[in-house]
Design a protein around this motif. Structure first.
Motif, PDB file in Angstrom:
ATOM      1  N   GLY A 327       0.966  -1.147   0.011  1.00 37.96           N
ATOM      2  CA  GLY A 327       0.173   0.080   0.044  1.00 37.96           C
ATOM      3  C   GLY A 327       0.900   1.388   0.018  1.00 37.96           C
ATOM      4  O   GLY A 327       0.457   2.205  -0.746  1.00 37.96           O
ATOM      5  N   ARG A 328       1.720   1.179   0.604  1.00 38.23           N
ATOM      6  CA  ARG A 328       2.719   2.366   0.916  1.00 38.23           C
ATOM      7  C   ARG A 328       3.420   2.639  -0.343  1.00 38.23           C
ATOM      8  O   ARG A 328       3.555   3.829  -0.767  1.00 38.23           O
ATOM      9  CB  ARG A 328       3.589   2.404   2.096  1.00 38.23           C
ATOM     10  CG  ARG A 328       3.138   2.436   3.470  1.00 38.23           C
ATOM     11  CD  ARG A 328       4.454   2.517   4.577  1.00 38.23           C
ATOM     12  NE  ARG A 328       5.333   1.349   4.501  1.00 38.23           N
ATOM     13  CZ  ARG A 328       5.072   0.362   5.126  1.00 38.23           C
ATOM     14  NH1 ARG A 328       3.838  -0.012   5.864  1.00 38.23           N
ATOM     15  NH2 ARG A 328       5.876  -0.744   4.920  1.00 38.23           N
ATOM     16  N   LEU A 329       4.025   1.571  -1.055  1.00 32.54           N
ATOM     17  CA  LEU A 329       4.633   1.784  -2.285  1.00 32.54           C
ATOM     18  C   LEU A 329       3.580   2.316  -3.458  1.00 32.54           C
ATOM     19  O   LEU A 329       3.804   2.956  -4.360  1.00 32.54           O
ATOM     20  CB  LEU A 329       5.030   0.338  -2.883  1.00 32.54           C
ATOM     21  CG  LEU A 329       6.557  -0.083  -2.743  1.00 32.54           C
ATOM     22  CD1 LEU A 329       6.814  -1.481  -3.247  1.00 32.54           C
ATOM     23  CD2 LEU A 329       7.238   0.988  -3.389  1.00 32.54           C
ATOM     24  N   ALA A 330       2.414   1.630  -3.398  1.00 31.72           N
ATOM     25  CA  ALA A 330       1.417   2.093  -4.493  1.00 31.72           C
ATOM     26  C   ALA A 330       1.022   3.460  -4.230  1.00 31.72           C
ATOM     27  O   ALA A 330       0.847   4.091  -5.427  1.00 31.72           O
ATOM     28  CB  ALA A 330       0.042   1.264  -4.109  1.00 31.72           C
ATOM     29  N   GLN A 331       0.930   4.063  -2.997  1.00 29.48           N
ATOM     30  CA  GLN A 331       0.845   5.402  -2.746  1.00 29.48           C
ATOM     31  C   GLN A 331       1.598   6.419  -3.493  1.00 29.48           C
ATOM     32  O   GLN A 331       1.461   7.284  -3.969  1.00 29.48           O
ATOM     33  CB  GLN A 331       0.563   5.894  -1.593  1.00 29.48           C
ATOM     34  CG  GLN A 331       0.622   7.045  -0.955  1.00 29.48           C
ATOM     35  CD  GLN A 331      -0.962   7.426  -1.161  1.00 29.48           C
ATOM     36  OE1 GLN A 331      -1.742   6.776  -1.050  1.00 29.48           O
ATOM     37  NE2 GLN A 331      -1.300   8.872  -1.453  1.00 29.48           N
ATOM     38  N   ALA A 332       2.953   5.924  -3.797  1.00 28.18           N
ATOM     39  CA  ALA A 332       4.019   6.702  -4.105  1.00 28.18           C
ATOM     40  C   ALA A 332       4.213   6.546  -5.790  1.00 28.18           C
ATOM     41  O   ALA A 332       5.298   6.981  -6.209  1.00 28.18           O
ATOM     42  CB  ALA A 332       5.312   6.041  -3.579  1.00 28.18           C
ATOM     43  N   ALA A 333       3.190   5.721  -6.398  1.00 25.54           N
ATOM     44  CA  ALA A 333       3.287   5.591  -7.668  1.00 25.54           C
ATOM     45  C   ALA A 333       3.242   6.704  -8.641  1.00 25.54           C
ATOM     46  O   ALA A 333       2.485   7.573  -8.366  1.00 25.54           O
ATOM     47  CB  ALA A 333       2.629   4.198  -8.195  1.00 25.54           C
ATOM     48  N   ASP A 334       3.959   6.739  -9.672  1.00 25.70           N
ATOM     49  CA  ASP A 334       3.682   7.930 -10.773  1.00 25.70           C
ATOM     50  C   ASP A 334       2.274   7.881 -11.054  1.00 25.70           C
ATOM     51  O   ASP A 334       1.813   6.950 -12.003  1.00 25.70           O
ATOM     52  CB  ASP A 334       4.504   7.803 -11.680  1.00 25.70           C
ATOM     53  CG  ASP A 334       4.581   8.967 -12.855  1.00 25.70           C
ATOM     54  OD1 ASP A 334       3.783   9.745 -12.818  1.00 25.70           O
ATOM     55  OD2 ASP A 334       5.435   8.807 -13.883  1.00 25.70           O
ATOM     56  N   PRO A 335       1.592   8.986 -10.928  1.00 20.39           N
ATOM     57  CA  PRO A 335       0.197   8.741 -11.496  1.00 20.39           C
ATOM     58  C   PRO A 335      -0.414   9.019 -12.969  1.00 20.39           C
ATOM     59  O   PRO A 335      -1.097   8.886 -13.577  1.00 20.39           O
ATOM     60  CB  PRO A 335      -0.524  10.177 -10.586  1.00 20.39           C
ATOM     61  CG  PRO A 335       0.637  10.942 -10.470  1.00 20.39           C
ATOM     62  CD  PRO A 335       1.728   9.884 -10.210  1.00 20.39           C
ATOM     63  N   GLU A 372       4.891   1.335  -9.216  1.00 19.75           N
ATOM     64  CA  GLU A 372       4.126   1.246 -10.281  1.00 19.75           C
ATOM     65  C   GLU A 372       3.595  -0.171 -10.461  1.00 19.75           C
ATOM     66  O   GLU A 372       2.342  -0.433 -10.440  1.00 19.75           O
ATOM     67  CB  GLU A 372       4.473   1.622 -11.688  1.00 19.75           C
ATOM     68  CG  GLU A 372       4.626   3.325 -11.653  1.00 19.75           C
ATOM     69  CD  GLU A 372       5.771   3.802 -10.684  1.00 19.75           C
ATOM     70  OE1 GLU A 372       5.759   4.928 -10.395  1.00 19.75           O
ATOM     71  OE2 GLU A 372       6.983   3.041 -10.799  1.00 19.75           O
ATOM     72  N   PHE A 373       4.434  -1.314 -10.152  1.00 21.39           N
ATOM     73  CA  PHE A 373       3.977  -2.495  -9.964  1.00 21.39           C
ATOM     74  C   PHE A 373       3.209  -2.683  -8.871  1.00 21.39           C
ATOM     75  O   PHE A 373       1.894  -3.473  -9.022  1.00 21.39           O
ATOM     76  CB  PHE A 373       5.219  -3.352  -9.991  1.00 21.39           C
ATOM     77  CG  PHE A 373       5.770  -3.725 -11.393  1.00 21.39           C
ATOM     78  CD1 PHE A 373       5.351  -5.188 -11.755  1.00 21.39           C
ATOM     79  CD2 PHE A 373       6.774  -3.003 -12.137  1.00 21.39           C
ATOM     80  CE1 PHE A 373       5.863  -5.801 -12.809  1.00 21.39           C
ATOM     81  CE2 PHE A 373       7.115  -3.410 -13.292  1.00 21.39           C
ATOM     82  CZ  PHE A 373       6.948  -4.771 -13.594  1.00 21.39           C
ATOM     83  N   ALA A 374       3.387  -2.252  -7.786  1.00 19.28           N
ATOM     84  CA  ALA A 374       2.481  -2.203  -6.562  1.00 19.28           C
ATOM     85  C   ALA A 374       1.113  -1.867  -6.962  1.00 19.28           C
ATOM     86  O   ALA A 374       0.104  -2.430  -6.491  1.00 19.28           O
ATOM     87  CB  ALA A 374       3.075  -1.559  -5.346  1.00 19.28           C
ATOM     88  N   ARG A 375       0.946  -0.404  -7.017  1.00 12.99           N
ATOM     89  CA  ARG A 375      -0.241  -0.187  -7.663  1.00 12.99           C
ATOM     90  C   ARG A 375      -1.236  -0.933  -8.404  1.00 12.99           C
ATOM     91  O   ARG A 375      -2.406  -1.141  -8.340  1.00 12.99           O
ATOM     92  CB  ARG A 375      -0.217   1.550  -8.083  1.00 12.99           C
ATOM     93  CG  ARG A 375      -1.552   2.099  -8.364  1.00 12.99           C
ATOM     94  CD  ARG A 375      -1.306   3.598  -9.071  1.00 12.99           C
ATOM     95  NE  ARG A 375      -0.932   3.297 -10.463  1.00 12.99           N
ATOM     96  CZ  ARG A 375      -0.511   4.344 -11.166  1.00 12.99           C
ATOM     97  NH1 ARG A 375      -0.639   5.533 -10.628  1.00 12.99           N
ATOM     98  NH2 ARG A 375      -0.053   4.035 -12.379  1.00 12.99           N
ATOM     99  N   ALA A 376      -0.449  -1.153  -9.365  1.00 12.21           N
ATOM    100  CA  ALA A 376      -1.182  -2.076 -10.673  1.00 12.21           C
ATOM    101  C   ALA A 376      -1.660  -3.423 -10.024  1.00 12.21           C
ATOM    102  O   ALA A 376      -2.771  -3.944 -10.366  1.00 12.21           O
ATOM    103  CB  ALA A 376      -0.266  -2.295 -11.903  1.00 12.21           C
TER     104      ALA A 376
END
Length: 494
Positions: A327-335, A372-376
């Motif tokens: 979750g923390r990684l996904a929060q930092a993803a490039d929008p 970006e992988f975490a968010r996806a």
């Protein structure tokens, strides 16, 4: 005598949870057991491991809770569904390892049934698709391949049961051979409309009816435990398959209510009331529960990969040290990046049912990294949940707007649950009691024993830990979902 002991016999471990008179968790014991893979696509458990871990965790939970068996008002059981065990009536010994719900060895049996044009009729009777996932083809395989099994079954000397039935047989000292309606409904042998075993399907699959257990309500008398096991004889009063038990634990008693449990995979159930809804979108029609002889039905959708996609990031790619980091990684993803992961590691479940599809990644750029992988990965679970919700709404227009109640390990991630609400376009309620599966089994037993409230009061007392409201504009939500659908279509076509 206000405490209830809930047995949760799962795919990788067995847990026993002691609940007090207010349905609060008082003690927990858990043990893992071995997984056996004799060949590619085969998955087995040693039934003696299931029994040993059940007995050990029950004893440990009672000891940790400081409660004697004589002080229990009852026992509730919930279990991995579809898994098959055959055993000898006289000795109680299994004839073969349990064939687990994940096992695919019966693909050819299922293909033969489809080629014979039986899928529509089987669906009409059972609400299920023809698939190795369900119990019937596993039973046939065992009868065809274990020496003496078929003859013994015809004479009533060999018994069949899903895991709940086997545990009840052992707990009662071989006195009671029963199951409940929810587990029976997952065998592909049960007429969900009449509430009885289908003689037609037993004949089709050459399964002797004499080996089948008696089917009872989810809250009923399932016998008493042998007093030598726990120190006193205890009534077994509640049984439900794990996903149905979670639906009860989420108090989804009103038609239109929906729950999703996020573990390794995800199972979503929509309460459709007292009438079964035939799916036109490859969902399953199943029994949600049966109380006082009255059946409540549900539409069910299965996602094969939910939490497993985070495990893949951690163990397969080494992008995470712990699942909680996702979750923390996904929060930092490039929008500005639109990475899409289709996690079809073992095929796609509902509503696609494409077992040969494999995973794919779309939208990679030079700057795509762990965030970006975490968010996806987390968004892939939300997109798959929307697939199920869209199919359910198409099958049952009365569904209307609904709140999704969630539980399971992934539900602990605030980021993932907010993404789920955003991409689903509906509120998501996380249960205050995360042990909803065990709670559902406990409630059945406690309600039957008269120490827990009825469904109406239980629903009033259900508590939400946190509600996640959708915050993504509809146009953006739909555009991202359209991108997901294109990605799935491309993955299937490869």
């Amino acid at each position: 005598m206000t405490h209830i002991l809930a047995i949760d016999q799962g795919t990788t471990s067995t847990r026993a949870i002691l609940f007090d008179g207010q349905m609060r968790k008082a003690a927990v014991a858990q043990e893992e057991f071995a997984q056996h893979y004799p060949q590619a696509g085969w998955v087995e458990h040693d039934p003696e491991d299931l029994w040993a871990t059940t007995l050990a965790t029950c004893r440990a939970a009672l000891e940790r809770g400081g409660i004697a068996a004589r002080d229990l008002a009852g026992i509730g059981i919930t279990n991995q569904r579809e898994t098959v065990i055959l055993w000898d009536r006289a000795s109680g010994k299994p004839l073969h390892n349990a064939i687990v719900w994940q096992d695919r060895r019966t693909s050819q049996i299922c293909a033969t049934l489809r080629e014979a044009g039986q899928e529509a009729r089987i669906g009409e009777i059972t609400g299920l698709l023809i698939d190795p996932y369900f119990s019937a083809s596993k039973v046939k395989w065992l009868l065809d391949n274990v020496p003496g099994a078929r003859d013994g079954a015809a004479r009533g000397e060999v018994l069949f049961g899903t895991v709940d039935t086997f545990l009840i047989w052992r707990l009662t000292g071989g006195k009671v051979h029963v199951t409940d309606a929810t587990n029976a409904a997952r065998t592909m042998l049960f007429d969900i409309h009449k509430g009885e075993w289908s003689a037609e399907l037993c004949a089709l699959l050459d399964i002797p009816p004499a080996m089948l257990p008696q089917v009872r309500d989810c809250a009923a008398d399932f016998g008493h435990t042998d007093p030598t096991l726990l120190g006193a004889s205890v009534a077994i009063l509640g049984v439900a398959g794990d996903q149905q038990a979670a639906t009860l634990g989420q108090a989804c008693f009103t038609p239109g209510m929906m729950k999703a449990t996020y573990g390794t995979g995800c199972f979503a159930l929509l309460n459709t009331g007292d009438a079964p809804v035939t799916s036109r979108n490859r969902l399953l029609t199943t029994i949600a529960w049966q109380l006082d002889g009255k059946r409540t039905y549900a539409l069910e959708g299965s996602i094969f990969v939910a939490g497993a996609v985070v495990q893949w990031l951690r163990d397969g790619l080494g992008l995470l040290e712990t699942a909680e980091q996702s979750g923390r990684l996904a929060q930092a993803a490039d929008p500005g990046q639109d990475l899409v992961i289709v996690p079809a590691f073992t095929g796609l479940g509902a509503p696609y049912w494409v077992p040969d599809c494999r995973g794919a990644i779309f939208g990679l750029s030079r700057n795509s990294g762990p965030a970006e992988f975490a968010r996806a990965a987390l968004e892939s679970v939300a997109f798959q949940t929307r697939d199920l919700a869209e199919a359910m709404r198409a099958d049952w227009p009365d569904m209307g707007d609904t709140v999704l109640r969630v539980d399971g390990g992934m539900s602990a991630s605030d980021w993932a649950m907010q993404a789920l609400a955003d991409l689903l376009g509906a509120p998501v309620d996380r249960a205050a009691m995360p042990e909803t599966t065990s709670l559902g089994a406990a409630w059945l037993a406690g309600m039957r024993a008269g120490v827990y409230p009825d469904a109406e009061e239980f629903a009033r007392n259900w508590r939400c830990d946190r509600r996640f409201e959708p915050g993504l504009p509809e146009q953006a939500r739909d555009a991202r979902y359209a991108r997901w659908r294109r990605a799935v279509k491309a993955a299937i076509s490869v």
